[in-house]
Design a protein around this motif. Sequence first.
Motif, PDB file in Angstrom:
ATOM      1  N   GLN A   2       0.838  -1.194   0.000  1.00  0.00           N
ATOM      2  CA  GLN A   2       0.000   0.000   0.000  1.00  0.00           C
ATOM      3  C   GLN A   2       0.885   1.261   0.000  1.00  0.00           C
ATOM      4  O   GLN A   2       0.598   2.224  -0.706  1.00  0.00           O
ATOM      5  CB  GLN A   2      -0.913  -0.036   1.236  1.00  0.00           C
ATOM      6  CG  GLN A   2      -1.591   1.278   1.559  1.00  0.00           C
ATOM      7  CD  GLN A   2      -1.036   1.880   2.829  1.00  0.00           C
ATOM      8  OE1 GLN A   2      -0.580   1.158   3.728  1.00  0.00           O
ATOM      9  NE2 GLN A   2      -1.043   3.185   2.908  1.00  0.00           N
ATOM     10  N   MET A   5       2.245   1.794  -3.502  1.00  0.00           N
ATOM     11  CA  MET A   5       1.249   2.303  -4.437  1.00  0.00           C
ATOM     12  C   MET A   5       0.967   3.784  -4.160  1.00  0.00           C
ATOM     13  O   MET A   5       0.774   4.569  -5.087  1.00  0.00           O
ATOM     14  CB  MET A   5      -0.054   1.492  -4.351  1.00  0.00           C
ATOM     15  CG  MET A   5       0.062   0.082  -4.914  1.00  0.00           C
ATOM     16  SD  MET A   5       1.076  -0.051  -6.394  1.00  0.00           S
ATOM     17  CE  MET A   5      -0.089   0.528  -7.632  1.00  0.00           C
ATOM     18  N   THR A   6       0.977   4.178  -2.882  1.00  0.00           N
ATOM     19  CA  THR A   6       0.768   5.595  -2.564  1.00  0.00           C
ATOM     20  C   THR A   6       1.889   6.447  -3.159  1.00  0.00           C
ATOM     21  O   THR A   6       1.635   7.481  -3.783  1.00  0.00           O
ATOM     22  CB  THR A   6       0.723   5.793  -1.040  1.00  0.00           C
ATOM     23  OG1 THR A   6      -0.213   4.873  -0.486  1.00  0.00           O
ATOM     24  CG2 THR A   6       0.335   7.198  -0.679  1.00  0.00           C
ATOM     25  N   ILE A 115       5.928   3.066   6.370  1.00  0.00           N
ATOM     26  CA  ILE A 115       6.078   2.329   5.117  1.00  0.00           C
ATOM     27  C   ILE A 115       7.481   1.740   5.106  1.00  0.00           C
ATOM     28  O   ILE A 115       8.366   2.254   5.771  1.00  0.00           O
ATOM     29  CB  ILE A 115       5.919   3.248   3.879  1.00  0.00           C
ATOM     30  CG1 ILE A 115       6.858   4.461   3.982  1.00  0.00           C
ATOM     31  CG2 ILE A 115       4.490   3.699   3.716  1.00  0.00           C
ATOM     32  CD1 ILE A 115       6.991   5.238   2.709  1.00  0.00           C
TER      33      ILE A 115
ATOM     34  N   ARG B 105      -2.392   9.170   3.411  1.00  0.00           N
ATOM     35  CA  ARG B 105      -2.462   7.940   2.605  1.00  0.00           C
ATOM     36  C   ARG B 105      -1.314   7.005   2.931  1.00  0.00           C
ATOM     37  O   ARG B 105      -1.480   5.784   2.956  1.00  0.00           O
ATOM     38  CB  ARG B 105      -2.436   8.291   1.115  1.00  0.00           C
ATOM     39  CG  ARG B 105      -3.691   9.020   0.711  1.00  0.00           C
ATOM     40  CD  ARG B 105      -3.848   9.135  -0.791  1.00  0.00           C
ATOM     41  NE  ARG B 105      -5.039   9.917  -1.063  1.00  0.00           N
ATOM     42  CZ  ARG B 105      -5.026  11.137  -1.579  1.00  0.00           C
ATOM     43  NH1 ARG B 105      -3.885  11.689  -1.956  1.00  0.00           N
ATOM     44  NH2 ARG B 105      -6.140  11.800  -1.757  1.00  0.00           N
ATOM     45  N   GLY B 108      -2.067   4.848   5.525  1.00  0.00           N
ATOM     46  CA  GLY B 108      -3.102   3.866   5.247  1.00  0.00           C
ATOM     47  C   GLY B 108      -4.499   4.283   5.665  1.00  0.00           C
ATOM     48  O   GLY B 108      -5.371   3.428   5.848  1.00  0.00           O
ATOM     49  N   GLU B 111      -9.788   6.498   2.165  1.00  0.00           N
ATOM     50  CA  GLU B 111      -9.906   7.736   1.391  1.00  0.00           C
ATOM     51  C   GLU B 111     -10.939   8.719   1.958  1.00  0.00           C
ATOM     52  O   GLU B 111     -10.718   9.928   1.949  1.00  0.00           O
ATOM     53  CB  GLU B 111     -10.242   7.374  -0.064  1.00  0.00           C
ATOM     54  CG  GLU B 111      -9.753   8.375  -1.084  1.00  0.00           C
ATOM     55  CD  GLU B 111      -8.254   8.667  -0.985  1.00  0.00           C
ATOM     56  OE1 GLU B 111      -7.896   9.819  -1.266  1.00  0.00           O
ATOM     57  OE2 GLU B 111      -7.453   7.778  -0.607  1.00  0.00           O
TER      58      GLU B 111
END
Lengths: 324, 312
Positions: A2, A5-6, A115, B105, B108, B111
């Motif tokens: 994730q 992809m961000t 991340i 984002r 996580g 949205e």
Amino acid sequence: MQGMMTVFYKELADHFNSWRGIILFITVLLVSIFATIGPSGALENIRAQLETPVQYGAGQYAFLYLFTTSGEDLPSFLWFITRFLVPIVGIVLGLDAINGEKNSGTLSRLLAQPIYRDAVINGKFLAGVVTIAIMLTTTILIISAIGFNVLGIAPSSEEIARLLLFWGTSILYGAFWLGLAMLFSVYFRPVATSAISSLGIWMFFSFFMSMAARLTANMLAPMSQTPTTPELLKNVGVQITASRFSPIMLFGEASTVLLAPGERTAAEMLQLYHASGARWMPGPLTLGQTLLTIWPHLATIGGLTALLFAISYIRFMREEIRST
Amino acid sequence: MAKQLVVQTVNLTKNYDKTTVVDRLNLRIEEGDIFGFLGPNGAGKTTTILMLLGLTEPTSGTAHIYGYNSTREPLKVKRITGYVPERVGFYDDLTASYNLAYTARLNGLPEELVIKRVGESLDIVGLSPVAEQRVGEFSRGMKQRLAIADILVKTPKVAILDEPTSGIDPEGIVQMLDMIAEIAKERNMTIIMCSHQLYQVQRICNRVGMLVNGKLVIEGLLDQLGREALGGGRVRIEIKLAKTTSKLVDCVKRIKGVVSVERSGDLLLITCQDDLRAKIAKAIVDANGLLIEMKIQKYALEDIYRKYFREA
């Protein structure tokens, strides 16, 4: 995943929203269209070629002429793509990938988010590759549309297959230059230094490689005043091998075989001579033969790209975030 | 009941090419603390923070945040920790809200929550009017406030701020500090604030630790520190009387806990083991003395700072 992809979406959006990306895109489109239908006369040359009787079946690839025919004073689309557009696009998209974040003070903030560190470099690389792919797709489609409209020719299924292969190869080629630029952006802190490093390598391969290859050949396989055929062949052989150290040469050969199957590069002729003793093999290469011929080239470009990316990746992952 | 330990380091050490930047640091920070991390430039504050966040690997020792090992479980640590680096940077070409949305984002957030959280955070730091402006047009102070909003988007349990007030004007500094203190209180957020500006630390921090040459030279509650460092653990009280008599001095001396009384004119300087102001006042009034003024001697952080700085 994730996180990657961000980063990927953000970088992709940046590439298409920033002035840098927009100017790059416009340049690629304008140069490509100009090289094909500009006042250079490439179209007239294609028309002339179409009207001459088909030699060795070469006319069956009329649609591909669009990409390989040069005009009076401008080289062909393929020449621009090989020498200038793809390398420049790759370098410009990657030259400040990592050091730009360091200099603007965003890297430590970015890495303080939950991340994995490789999400940053993977996302950026992927975004660059996809940007290159989008630019190339657009360009090839526009040129094809011109082909439909102005010349009234449609591609055969084999031509479409060849174009798709060419498309994939050029993306791989772009990924190589992107990887090179990103490598320097990991190693050097000032953006000017990383930019000059990758541009320097591009200039060397683009302008000086053929000279370097010739010098190497003359040293390793000197020719007498009136060279005999074996002497000449040996010299040319060394020259070709030496110049294949250049990714530009590798891509140039591969794309010529793909898009101009009726023509023969010097390397191909040499290969055919050694293989069969024939001086000239009439008729274009079939798709299968083409793939066999370019396979080593593709593997080499892909390998080089993977190597460059791996070095950047390892360096970036092990790098210590320092207080200054 | 003991408060939960938020940050704990055990013999945390970092060497860069044989120079020891952080030297066997043992730090304990409890929940709800506003911890002022003091020290001159190059004392190893930032390096310590980077190790706490798992961005730099310690040479030896361990760091834990809420029980998570910073080196082995950096993702878990980063999920609950907000960080504003010194000279914080944003993507200048993007708008303030886009910058914050990116952070959201990366954390996580779903949205639908991203837009809500970004709006709220910008509101709290007072940047909603410029939400759609490019950050490149922001002043230094606005960027610092955006950095606080960047943390709010994440809603962490711990926030680490490295020199959050550098480059802002004096009034901005006060606003910024009050904002940080208020946020910490409202959200029960533990805050670690790095600074070499004593006055700022004194304004909002309840505990301080001072790092000099990689060593923690002093650590504890702010008022307790002053007493220990300068007064030998004692409180000094100064009183002014309308008329000083030896009888009054004697009755002050008799109070339990008073160590000594010095007299100079109508001023009395009392040294005692605790804050005995109430008892002293009562004793004087009971002895029919007229009390005009009473002051407890406060230890400024600056005094403490100088003392340790000199020693180091």
